[in-house]
Write a protein that holds these residues in place. Structure first.
Motif, PDB file in Angstrom:
ATOM      1  N   VAL A  94      52.411  30.873  33.116  1.00  0.00           N
ATOM      2  CA  VAL A  94      51.218  31.712  33.239  1.00  0.00           C
ATOM      3  C   VAL A  94      50.024  30.838  33.630  1.00  0.00           C
ATOM      4  O   VAL A  94      49.684  29.879  32.925  1.00  0.00           O
ATOM      5  N   ILE A  95      49.373  31.186  34.730  1.00  0.00           N
ATOM      6  CA  ILE A  95      48.236  30.432  35.245  1.00  0.00           C
ATOM      7  C   ILE A  95      46.909  31.085  34.870  1.00  0.00           C
ATOM      8  O   ILE A  95      45.939  30.416  34.520  1.00  0.00           O
ATOM      9  N   HIS A  96      46.889  32.410  34.920  1.00  0.00           N
ATOM     10  CA  HIS A  96      45.625  33.111  34.723  1.00  0.00           C
ATOM     11  C   HIS A  96      45.911  34.511  34.200  1.00  0.00           C
ATOM     12  O   HIS A  96      46.829  35.192  34.679  1.00  0.00           O
ATOM     13  N   GLU A  97      45.136  34.934  33.212  1.00  0.00           N
ATOM     14  CA  GLU A  97      45.238  36.291  32.661  1.00  0.00           C
ATOM     15  C   GLU A  97      43.830  36.829  32.431  1.00  0.00           C
ATOM     16  O   GLU A  97      42.952  36.113  31.943  1.00  0.00           O
ATOM     17  N   THR A  98      43.657  38.097  32.776  1.00  0.00           N
ATOM     18  CA  THR A  98      42.373  38.746  32.552  1.00  0.00           C
ATOM     19  C   THR A  98      42.557  40.252  32.649  1.00  0.00           C
ATOM     20  O   THR A  98      43.653  40.732  32.988  1.00  0.00           O
ATOM     21  N   ARG A  99      41.500  40.986  32.372  1.00  0.00           N
ATOM     22  CA  ARG A  99      41.505  42.428  32.559  1.00  0.00           C
ATOM     23  C   ARG A  99      40.159  42.851  33.122  1.00  0.00           C
ATOM     24  O   ARG A  99      39.112  42.338  32.715  1.00  0.00           O
ATOM     25  N   VAL A 100      40.223  43.778  34.060  1.00  0.00           N
ATOM     26  CA  VAL A 100      39.025  44.219  34.773  1.00  0.00           C
ATOM     27  C   VAL A 100      39.082  45.735  34.934  1.00  0.00           C
ATOM     28  O   VAL A 100      40.091  46.377  34.611  1.00  0.00           O
ATOM     29  N   ALA A 101      38.005  46.295  35.462  1.00  0.00           N
ATOM     30  CA  ALA A 101      37.983  47.731  35.755  1.00  0.00           C
ATOM     31  C   ALA A 101      38.968  48.042  36.877  1.00  0.00           C
ATOM     32  O   ALA A 101      39.230  47.209  37.752  1.00  0.00           O
ATOM     33  N   SER A 102      39.522  49.243  36.846  1.00  0.00           N
ATOM     34  CA  SER A 102      40.564  49.637  37.809  1.00  0.00           C
ATOM     35  C   SER A 102      39.946  50.099  39.124  1.00  0.00           C
ATOM     36  O   SER A 102      40.050  51.264  39.519  1.00  0.00           O
ATOM     37  N   THR A 103      39.325  49.168  39.815  1.00  0.00           N
ATOM     38  CA  THR A 103      38.785  49.417  41.143  1.00  0.00           C
ATOM     39  C   THR A 103      39.248  48.302  42.065  1.00  0.00           C
ATOM     40  O   THR A 103      39.428  47.160  41.622  1.00  0.00           O
ATOM     41  N   PRO A 104      39.450  48.589  43.345  1.00  0.00           N
ATOM     42  CA  PRO A 104      39.891  47.532  44.269  1.00  0.00           C
ATOM     43  C   PRO A 104      38.930  46.347  44.313  1.00  0.00           C
ATOM     44  O   PRO A 104      39.365  45.188  44.389  1.00  0.00           O
ATOM     45  N   ALA A 105      37.628  46.594  44.255  1.00  0.00           N
ATOM     46  CA  ALA A 105      36.655  45.506  44.334  1.00  0.00           C
ATOM     47  C   ALA A 105      36.759  44.571  43.129  1.00  0.00           C
ATOM     48  O   ALA A 105      36.757  43.333  43.277  1.00  0.00           O
ATOM     49  N   ASP A 106      36.868  45.138  41.916  1.00  0.00           N
ATOM     50  CA  ASP A 106      36.946  44.308  40.712  1.00  0.00           C
ATOM     51  C   ASP A 106      38.263  43.535  40.659  1.00  0.00           C
ATOM     52  O   ASP A 106      38.294  42.371  40.245  1.00  0.00           O
ATOM     53  N   ILE A 107      39.362  44.187  41.046  1.00  0.00           N
ATOM     54  CA  ILE A 107      40.653  43.497  41.027  1.00  0.00           C
ATOM     55  C   ILE A 107      40.669  42.365  42.047  1.00  0.00           C
ATOM     56  O   ILE A 107      41.152  41.259  41.776  1.00  0.00           O
ATOM     57  N   ASP A 108      40.126  42.621  43.230  1.00  0.00           N
ATOM     58  CA  ASP A 108      40.075  41.582  44.255  1.00  0.00           C
ATOM     59  C   ASP A 108      39.214  40.412  43.795  1.00  0.00           C
ATOM     60  O   ASP A 108      39.566  39.238  44.003  1.00  0.00           O
ATOM     61  N   ALA A 109      38.089  40.697  43.132  1.00  0.00           N
ATOM     62  CA  ALA A 109      37.222  39.623  42.639  1.00  0.00           C
ATOM     63  C   ALA A 109      37.938  38.790  41.576  1.00  0.00           C
ATOM     64  O   ALA A 109      37.797  37.554  41.545  1.00  0.00           O
TER      65      ALA A 109
END
Length: 337
Positions: free
Chosen positions: A25-40
């Protein structure tokens, strides 16, 4: 080194997990379910070779949004992913699901799913809305009919003008029944107006589509069938052979084989149920209402002669789907022969 990401998507948040080719595992996080937030969030980690997530209500919006941002995203069948994720983690959590999807992306043990265009989803939404409204109309008419029968009145066909007149006459002067009948009739009128508006939109869409006009040249294929088929196929090139379309719509026999057991049953009924129903109805219209000479019709009647009429309709529906896909793929016209 190659890196792979898994997205566990929900309505509000998306859990992201990125692993290397060895599974670390290199990186784990959680973001809002929008393409812009996931891409960021993905930009904060090393570039990924594959990004995998499951089918669901959010899949069309996320897939096309991430694709426009040059994210190598792949959508996989949720039922297939479920079986794999169940064996990877003891506890089902969003974090564990994201890790499992990342491992699926790393191993390549998945079958990609075609995500239809947003235009195709809009057409399917129109057809689904129409079906729901027609179902509500039938429910209201049956309720009106049931109320009238209790007073000894048998109403005519629901779509005839006399239906409303006799229903109002039966309830006239009866306290309670009159208000109930008028309320149901008002609701039915509103539903029929909504259905008429949707039918107008469907006519506009079919007239503007060259593919739909060509499909409607087939006897039995109307506006709704042509539009639903075009939306369901979306991209004809994604099917290598036209004969594969029968399995896609669940019009091929189901088979189960294990050891000495080899069972062939009824059709699989996979895929889009609405399109399968419309193809079956188109086959029935061709067999019962079309009076001209047609080889397809003779072929289906030959099947009915040695089997049953129901199997002939199913076989003809499958053959119609194959022909319609070939017409879409090659831009050809249907010829009566």
């Amino acid at each position: 080194m190659d890196y792979y990401a898994g997205l566990d998507v929900s309505m509000e948040e998306t859990h992201i997990c990125i692993v290397d080719r060895d599974g670390g595992v290199i990186h784990e996080t959680r973001v809002a379910s929008t393409p812009a937030d996931i891409d960021a969030a993905l930009m904060e980690a090393p570039a990924c070779r594959r990004v995998v997530f499951e089918t669901g209500r959010m899949a069309p919006m996320l897939y096309h949004g991430l694709t426009q941002r040059d994210v190598p995203v792949i959508c996989v069948e949720s039922r297939q992913a479920y079986q794999a994720l169940k064996s990877l983690a003891t506890h089902k959590t969003d974090r564990n699901d994201a890790r499992g999807l990342a491992h699926l992306a790393r191993t390549g043990f998945f079958k990609p799913v075609h995500v239809k265009s947003l235009a195709a989803h809009a057409i399917r939404a129109l057809i689904i809305a129409r079906k729901k409204l027609v179902g509500q109309r039938v429910t209201l008419e049956n309720q009106i009919r049931g109320l009238a029968v209790a007073f000894g009145v048998r109403l005519p066909r629901s779509l005839s003008p006399a239906f409303i007149e006799q229903a109002l006459q039966a309830s006239n002067g009866v306290d309670g029944l009159s208000a109930a009948t008028q309320g149901l009739i008002a609701a039915r009128t509103a539903v029929m107006a909504a259905v008429a508006a949707i039918d107008t939109d469907i006519r506009k869409l079919t007239r503007a589509s060259d593919a739909c006009r060509r499909l409607m040249s087939i006897p039995g294929v109307g506006q709704l069938t042509a539009l639903a088929f075009v939306a369901a196929v979306d991209d004809p090139e994604r099917f290598k052979r036209s004969r594969d379309i029968g399995a896609y719509f669940g019009l091929v026999p189901r088979r189960y084989q294990s050891g000495e057991v080899d069972y062939t049953g009824s059709i699989s009924k996979c895929g889009d149920r609405r399109v399968r129903t419309l193809l079956y109805e188109a086959a029935n219209v061709m067999l019962t209402r079309f009076k001209g000479p047609l080889k397809l019709k003779n072929w289906a009647f030959a099947i009915a002669k040695r089997s049953t009429m129901r199997k002939a309709r199913i076989a003809l529906a499958r053959r119609l789907a194959i022909i319609m896909h070939a017409m879409l793929k090659h831009g050809t016209e249907f010829k009566l022969a």
